[in-house]
Design a protein around this motif. Structure first.
Motif, PDB file in Angstrom:
ATOM      1  N   PHE A  21       0.875  -1.188   0.000  1.00  0.00           N
ATOM      2  CA  PHE A  21       0.000   0.000   0.000  1.00  0.00           C
ATOM      3  C   PHE A  21       0.909   1.235   0.000  1.00  0.00           C
ATOM      4  O   PHE A  21       0.792   2.134  -0.859  1.00  0.00           O
ATOM      5  N   GLN A 139       0.099   0.036  10.040  1.00  0.00           N
ATOM      6  CA  GLN A 139       0.409   1.429   9.668  1.00  0.00           C
ATOM      7  C   GLN A 139       1.927   1.624   9.561  1.00  0.00           C
ATOM      8  O   GLN A 139       2.414   2.318   8.689  1.00  0.00           O
ATOM      9  N   ILE A 142       2.945   0.491   6.301  1.00  0.00           N
ATOM     10  CA  ILE A 142       2.604   1.471   5.258  1.00  0.00           C
ATOM     11  C   ILE A 142       3.725   2.511   5.158  1.00  0.00           C
ATOM     12  O   ILE A 142       4.225   2.819   4.071  1.00  0.00           O
ATOM     13  N   THR A 143       4.157   3.017   6.332  1.00  0.00           N
ATOM     14  CA  THR A 143       5.177   4.062   6.305  1.00  0.00           C
ATOM     15  C   THR A 143       6.519   3.511   5.827  1.00  0.00           C
ATOM     16  O   THR A 143       7.256   4.199   5.132  1.00  0.00           O
ATOM     17  N   ILE A 146       6.336   3.372   2.149  1.00  0.00           N
ATOM     18  CA  ILE A 146       6.511   4.698   1.545  1.00  0.00           C
ATOM     19  C   ILE A 146       8.002   5.060   1.526  1.00  0.00           C
ATOM     20  O   ILE A 146       8.543   5.496   0.506  1.00  0.00           O
ATOM     21  N   GLN A 253      -8.327  12.752   7.819  1.00  0.00           N
ATOM     22  CA  GLN A 253      -6.966  12.260   7.589  1.00  0.00           C
ATOM     23  C   GLN A 253      -6.483  12.734   6.221  1.00  0.00           C
ATOM     24  O   GLN A 253      -5.346  13.158   6.052  1.00  0.00           O
ATOM     25  N   GLN A 254      -7.371  12.683   5.259  1.00  0.00           N
ATOM     26  CA  GLN A 254      -6.953  13.023   3.896  1.00  0.00           C
ATOM     27  C   GLN A 254      -6.943  14.525   3.628  1.00  0.00           C
ATOM     28  O   GLN A 254      -6.040  15.023   2.953  1.00  0.00           O
ATOM     29  N   ILE A 258      -2.192  15.181   3.721  1.00  0.00           N
ATOM     30  CA  ILE A 258      -1.064  14.253   3.876  1.00  0.00           C
ATOM     31  C   ILE A 258      -0.528  13.746   2.538  1.00  0.00           C
ATOM     32  O   ILE A 258       0.676  13.725   2.306  1.00  0.00           O
ATOM     33  N   ASN A 259      -1.439  13.367   1.655  1.00  0.00           N
ATOM     34  CA  ASN A 259      -0.917  12.733   0.450  1.00  0.00           C
ATOM     35  C   ASN A 259      -0.448  13.710  -0.619  1.00  0.00           C
ATOM     36  O   ASN A 259       0.222  13.312  -1.567  1.00  0.00           O
ATOM     37  N   ILE A 262       2.943  13.226   0.608  1.00  0.00           N
ATOM     38  CA  ILE A 262       3.493  11.890   0.308  1.00  0.00           C
ATOM     39  C   ILE A 262       3.722  11.717  -1.198  1.00  0.00           C
ATOM     40  O   ILE A 262       4.743  11.193  -1.617  1.00  0.00           O
ATOM     41  N   ASN A 291       8.367   9.965   8.986  1.00  0.00           N
ATOM     42  CA  ASN A 291       7.083   9.267   9.038  1.00  0.00           C
ATOM     43  C   ASN A 291       7.220   7.930   9.775  1.00  0.00           C
ATOM     44  O   ASN A 291       6.424   7.611  10.656  1.00  0.00           O
ATOM     45  N   PHE A 353       1.634  14.231  11.819  1.00  0.00           N
ATOM     46  CA  PHE A 353       0.647  13.385  11.159  1.00  0.00           C
ATOM     47  C   PHE A 353       0.825  11.922  11.583  1.00  0.00           C
ATOM     48  O   PHE A 353      -0.129  11.219  11.883  1.00  0.00           O
ATOM     49  N   GLY A 358      -2.428   9.665  11.236  1.00  0.00           N
ATOM     50  CA  GLY A 358      -1.911   8.480  10.550  1.00  0.00           C
ATOM     51  C   GLY A 358      -2.227   7.204  11.314  1.00  0.00           C
ATOM     52  O   GLY A 358      -3.026   6.370  10.883  1.00  0.00           O
ATOM     53  N   TRP A 362      -6.473   4.372  11.735  1.00  0.00           N
ATOM     54  CA  TRP A 362      -6.659   2.940  11.505  1.00  0.00           C
ATOM     55  C   TRP A 362      -6.924   2.201  12.805  1.00  0.00           C
ATOM     56  O   TRP A 362      -7.668   1.221  12.844  1.00  0.00           O
ATOM     57  N   CYS A 385     -12.020   6.966   3.099  1.00  0.00           N
ATOM     58  CA  CYS A 385     -10.619   7.375   3.159  1.00  0.00           C
ATOM     59  C   CYS A 385     -10.054   7.459   1.733  1.00  0.00           C
ATOM     60  O   CYS A 385      -9.414   8.451   1.355  1.00  0.00           O
ATOM     61  N   ASN A 389      -8.988  10.725  -0.399  1.00  0.00           N
ATOM     62  CA  ASN A 389      -7.617  10.723  -0.900  1.00  0.00           C
ATOM     63  C   ASN A 389      -7.626  11.065  -2.397  1.00  0.00           C
ATOM     64  O   ASN A 389      -6.862  11.912  -2.870  1.00  0.00           O
TER      65      ASN A 389
HETATM   66  C1  BGC Z   1      -2.948   7.013   5.103  1.00  0.00           C
HETATM   67  C2  BGC Z   1      -2.307   7.143   3.760  1.00  0.00           C
HETATM   68  C3  BGC Z   1      -1.005   7.883   3.894  1.00  0.00           C
HETATM   69  C4  BGC Z   1      -0.132   7.253   4.943  1.00  0.00           C
HETATM   70  C5  BGC Z   1       1.079   8.088   5.217  1.00  0.00           C
HETATM   71  C6  BGC Z   1      -2.004   6.337   6.056  1.00  0.00           C
HETATM   72  O1  BGC Z   1      -2.578   6.230   7.320  1.00  0.00           O
HETATM   73  O2  BGC Z   1      -4.160   6.289   5.003  1.00  0.00           O
HETATM   74  O3  BGC Z   1      -3.193   7.801   2.886  1.00  0.00           O
HETATM   75  O4  BGC Z   1      -0.328   7.896   2.673  1.00  0.00           O
HETATM   76  O5  BGC Z   1      -0.827   7.095   6.156  1.00  0.00           O
HETATM   77  O6  BGC Z   1       1.876   7.517   6.194  1.00  0.00           O
END
Ligand code: BGC
Length: 451
Positions: A21, A139, A142-143, A146, A253-254, A258-259, A262, A291, A353, A358, A362, A385, A389
């Motif tokens: 993701f 989460q 996810i980071t 990224i 959140q969106q 944030i994005n 990102i 992050n 964030f 962030g 979730w 979400c 986004n």
């Molecule tokens: C968000 C994502 C975002 C990410 C950044 C997530 O919780 O849903 O949209 O890119 O955090 O760390």
């Protein structure tokens, strides 16, 4: 010992869906700089390349409830790992704008389904006490995904090799498929299907043998009460306050922007005065590191300080940073100092964030919904979400063209301020509160804040 190891292994493997993701959404930030030139894309077309993955994710998230009920959690994760592989291959080989769009939508579908089913699988496998930490692991993944995407972008930036950037995503997808193959199905899903013996077998891989009978019996009891996903019940008056909270938190959140950071960080850094592609991408790696670090901080802090403290203080920090960045861009012809102010502003912004909107979104979304509506309500919140986004990411470049960077960030700041006030009054503290107590509280129609 062995059962604990299997539990952590299973959670980490499922969390690779979170890593994909992060990776597949983050990779576009660096790739875009080169794709724009190669396919000669304007602001709208560039926005489309970034956003089509989100469109796919939104559709995937909306379909997830039914798919995971039908095929099982483990099977669906296996399916999406194959989809991830196909999508990564197709996007790295794409010959034009349209093929790129289609392959990014395919990846998006896998991301959307994964963003719902991986945390669900983890939470259905985890013992109650460890659920918070294990969900937040997703989460963290996810980071990390990224950050990985930023590092890959950095490695391939000087060669401008955007095809290789996309292709690397195949590796974690293969790991996900192979790892998942050896893992048990969710015991809860097996019970719903009436496969009690298999459920016991599955659970015995992640619990002490002595705990299995009792836990399966309790799953059987809860499943008898709440047969399947109930869409109608998700809108019942006693559920509405939490449904609204889940949807609004997803939206907030969106719209915190944030994005835009990102996905477009290198573009923002270039506009702020960092001229070379490589420097912009390197600064973006810094954003990714912050992050990850502050998500780790949130895992440490969430059960010590509580959800509200993290959420509210982080949102306040976000508002201040957005204001500072808006100011930096407002002062035309950025001097060197203002260039660095933008950089510092973005670093502090991402830190705030990470430990607030962030990680807490979730976690709260997995905690606040009563069991009988969890599938449907979580599906609605997760789809919201992705929809928000999509809206923010798609409109970001055209908005900066029409209004300028400063006003765009100011709009994010104003909406987040309103959101902060809402969260102050309506977000409950769920630390140390059992999921059953949350449900009883809601049924008694007491205000959320008094939990
Ligand atoms: C968000 C994502 C975002 C990410 C950044 C997530 O919780 O849903 O949209 O890119 O955090 O760390």
């Amino acid at each position: 010992m062995k059962s604990k190891t299997t539990l952590y292994f299973a959670s980490s493997i499922a969390a690779i869906a979170g890593l994909l993701f992060g990776f597949d959404t983050g990779i576009i930030s660096g790739a875009l700089l080169f794709i724009r030139h190669q396919f000669d894309l304007d602001a709208v077309a560039s926005g489309a390349v970034v956003s089509c993955v989100l469109l796919g994710a939104m559709i995937g998230a909306a379909l997830s409830g039914r798919l995971t009920d039908l095929l099982g959690r483990r099977a669906i994760v296996l399916v999406i790992s194959a989809v991830f592989i196909v999508g990564a291959l197709a996007s790295s080989l794409s010959t034009g704008f349209i093929t790129l769009l289609v392959s990014r939508v395919i990846i998006g579908l896998a991301i959307g389904v994964g963003s719902y089913s991986a945390p669900l699988y983890i939470s259905e496998l985890a013992p109650v006490k460890q659920r918070g930490a294990l969900v937040t692991l997703n989460q963290l993944a996810i980071t990390v995904g990224i950050l990985m995407s930023y590092l890959i972008n950095y490695c391939f930036a000087s060669a401008g090799n955007w095809r290789a950037m996309f292709a690397i995503g195949i590796i974690p997808a293969i790991l996900l498929a192979v790892g998942m193959f050896f893992l048990p199905e969710s015991p809860r899903w097996l019970v719903v299907r009436g496969r009690i013996d298999e459920a016991k077998k599955a659970l015995s891989r992640v619990r002490e043998i002595s705990e299995v009978e009792e836990e399966v019996a309790s799953i059987v009891r809860s499943v008898q009460d709440h047969q399947s996903i109930s869409w109608k019940k998700a809108f019942a008056p006693w559920v509405r306050p939490v449904l609204l909270l889940g949807v609004l938190l997803s939206f907030l959140q969106q719209v915190s922007g944030i994005n835009t950071v990102i996905y477009y960080a290198p573009v923002i850094f270039k506009m702020a005065g960092f001229h070379s592609n490589t420097t912009s991408i390197l600064a973006t790696v810094g954003v990714g590191v912050m992050n990850v670090l502050f998500t780790i901080f949130s895992i440490w802090a969430v059960d010590r300080l509580g959800r509200r403290k993290l959420l509210l203080s982080g949102m306040l920090g976000i508002v201040i940073c957005l204001g500072v960045i808006a100011y930096a861009f407002h002062a035309k012809n950025l001097s060197v100092d203002l260039k660095w102010i933008t950089l510092a502003g973005l670093f502090v912004y991402i830190a705030c964030f990470a430990f607030s909107l962030g990680a807490m979104l979730w976690l709260l979304v997995s905690e606040i919904f009563p069991l009988e509506v969890r599938g449907a309500a979580m599906g609605i919140a997760v789809a919201m979400c992705w929809l928000s986004n999509l809206a923010v990411s798609f409109s970001f470049l055209p908005m900066t063209k029409a209004l300028g960077m400063s006003d765009t960030f100011m709009i994010f700041a104003v909406i987040t301020t309103i959101g902060l006030v809402y969260c102050y009054f309506y977000t409950p503290e769920t630390r140390g509160v059992s999921l059953e107590s949350i449900e009883e509280h809601l049924k008694a129609r007491k205000p959320l804040r008094e939990l």
